[in-house]
Design an enzyme around this catalytic site. Structure first.
Site, PDB file in Angstrom:
ATOM      1  N   ASN A  97       0.799  -1.220   0.000  1.00  0.00           N
ATOM      2  CA  ASN A  97       0.000   0.000   0.000  1.00  0.00           C
ATOM      3  C   ASN A  97       0.833   1.271   0.000  1.00  0.00           C
ATOM      4  O   ASN A  97       0.369   2.319  -0.455  1.00  0.00           O
ATOM      5  CB  ASN A  97      -0.924  -0.004   1.228  1.00  0.00           C
ATOM      6  CG  ASN A  97      -1.595   1.333   1.459  1.00  0.00           C
ATOM      7  OD1 ASN A  97      -2.494   1.727   0.729  1.00  0.00           O
ATOM      8  ND2 ASN A  97      -1.142   2.059   2.484  1.00  0.00           N
ATOM      9  N   SER A 125       3.981   5.449 -12.495  1.00  0.00           N
ATOM     10  CA  SER A 125       4.389   4.525 -11.437  1.00  0.00           C
ATOM     11  C   SER A 125       3.240   3.598 -11.056  1.00  0.00           C
ATOM     12  O   SER A 125       3.447   2.410 -10.789  1.00  0.00           O
ATOM     13  CB  SER A 125       4.891   5.296 -10.205  1.00  0.00           C
ATOM     14  OG  SER A 125       3.851   6.043  -9.595  1.00  0.00           O
ATOM     15  N   LYS A 126       2.028   4.121 -11.062  1.00  0.00           N
ATOM     16  CA  LYS A 126       0.861   3.305 -10.724  1.00  0.00           C
ATOM     17  C   LYS A 126       0.498   2.359 -11.864  1.00  0.00           C
ATOM     18  O   LYS A 126       0.056   1.220 -11.624  1.00  0.00           O
ATOM     19  CB  LYS A 126      -0.323   4.204 -10.369  1.00  0.00           C
ATOM     20  CG  LYS A 126      -0.167   4.955  -9.058  1.00  0.00           C
ATOM     21  CD  LYS A 126      -0.077   4.010  -7.875  1.00  0.00           C
ATOM     22  CE  LYS A 126      -0.056   4.732  -6.540  1.00  0.00           C
ATOM     23  NZ  LYS A 126      -0.031   3.794  -5.388  1.00  0.00           N
ATOM     24  N   TYR A 129       3.501  10.164 -11.190  1.00  0.00           N
ATOM     25  CA  TYR A 129       2.577   9.374 -10.363  1.00  0.00           C
ATOM     26  C   TYR A 129       1.802   8.372 -11.207  1.00  0.00           C
ATOM     27  O   TYR A 129       1.733   7.176 -10.880  1.00  0.00           O
ATOM     28  CB  TYR A 129       1.616  10.311  -9.635  1.00  0.00           C
ATOM     29  CG  TYR A 129       0.623   9.604  -8.744  1.00  0.00           C
ATOM     30  CD1 TYR A 129       1.012   9.075  -7.523  1.00  0.00           C
ATOM     31  CD2 TYR A 129      -0.713   9.472  -9.120  1.00  0.00           C
ATOM     32  CE1 TYR A 129       0.104   8.424  -6.695  1.00  0.00           C
ATOM     33  CE2 TYR A 129      -1.626   8.823  -8.302  1.00  0.00           C
ATOM     34  CZ  TYR A 129      -1.221   8.301  -7.095  1.00  0.00           C
ATOM     35  OH  TYR A 129      -2.115   7.653  -6.281  1.00  0.00           O
ATOM     36  N   SER A 176      -4.039   2.847  -8.491  1.00  0.00           N
ATOM     37  CA  SER A 176      -4.848   4.060  -8.524  1.00  0.00           C
ATOM     38  C   SER A 176      -5.555   4.149  -9.870  1.00  0.00           C
ATOM     39  O   SER A 176      -5.056   3.644 -10.885  1.00  0.00           O
ATOM     40  CB  SER A 176      -3.969   5.305  -8.330  1.00  0.00           C
ATOM     41  OG  SER A 176      -4.688   6.493  -8.619  1.00  0.00           O
TER      42      SER A 176
END
Length: 267
Positions: free
Chosen positions: A96, A165-166, A162, A148
């Protein structure tokens, strides 16, 4: 009647569990009878969540507290080793931990931010999985990665570190589900939409303004609200349950209140 899970005898290691989704997940596992590992970079926050876990545990089982930074391999190794030394095994790994690292492509520090985003959000997931496989193989355990919806939507200016990376987490999840299946390790990912956590603090906005932003987003969601940490925690628990989700692996589960289908704009 609410669904109740029984993880008695299971050991759940939840990274980034000192706040937000991770904290709610740790508390739900503890409430469901599991031995829980709470970890994060802030010792006071880790201790607070660990105490909450012990309070809700049916047998008041003490949660294991491990303070560390998952961008540091030595800290990752210590986290895993301490867990195994304390409980003797690992049944559930919830990857997480992450951070909302943003930068426009023409920023002078873009490559630095991009590298940090990968290291924090993706590399830590890969490393923890790599190191936990021997233990999860013994317990026929499972892994839940927190991604995400930013991995599925074209992001706004500055969001590429971001989002990418997700997106990497999603593909890694699919690859690992196939590769670890023969070891009877299930691997799934969850894609939360907007969840009312401390995520927005990265933008250094006043608390009341953050609340208004979440309210505005929630009004656009088909369910009429943004998510709460418990919403994602219950999704984690479902996927972690062999009795409920034992036939599910390699799935990218969207838990976004309808964000993607409604094509919600954050502008």
């Amino acid at each position: 009647m609410s669904l109740k899970y029984d993880f008695t005898g299971k050991v759940a290691l939840i990274t980034g569990s000192s706040s937000g989704i991770g904290a709610a997940t740790a508390q739900l596992f503890a409430k469901s009878g599991a031995n829980v590992v709470v970890t994060g970079r802030n010792a006071d926050a880790v201790a607070k969540v660990a105490k909450q876990c012990s309070v809700v545990s049916p047998k008041q089982l003490p949660a294991l507290e491990v303070v560390g930074d998952l961008t540091n391999d030595e800290d990752c190794n210590r986290l895993i080793e301490t867990t195994v030394q304390t409980f003797g095994k690992i049944d559930i790994l919830v990857n997480n931990a992450g951070a909302g690292i943003m930068a426009p492509i023409d920023a002078t520090d873009y490559m630095e931010k991009f590298s940090l985003a990968l290291k924090t959000n993706l590399n830590s997931v890969v490393y923890m999985t790599h190191k936990c496989v021997p233990y999860l193989a013994k317990t026929r355990g499972n892994i839940i990665n927190i991604s995400s919806i930013a991995s599925k939507k074209s992001g706004s200016t500055g969001s590429s570190p971001y989002c990418m990376s997700k997106a990497g987490i999603n593909m890694f999840t699919k690859c690992m589900a196939a590769e670890l299946g023969p070891k009877r390790i299930r691997v799934n990912a969850i894609l939360p939409g907007a969840v009312d956590t401390n995520f927005m603090t990265i933008f250094d906005l006043p608390k009341d303004l953050i609340g208004q932003i979440y309210s505005n987003i929630g009004q656009k969601y088909p369910v009429g609200r943004v998510g709460q940490s418990q919403d994602i925690a219950y999704t984690v628990a479902y996927l972690a349950s062999d009795s409920e989700a034992g036939f599910i692996t390699g799935s990218i589960v969207v838990a976004d209140g309808g964000d993607i289908v409604a094509n919600v704009s954050y502008e």
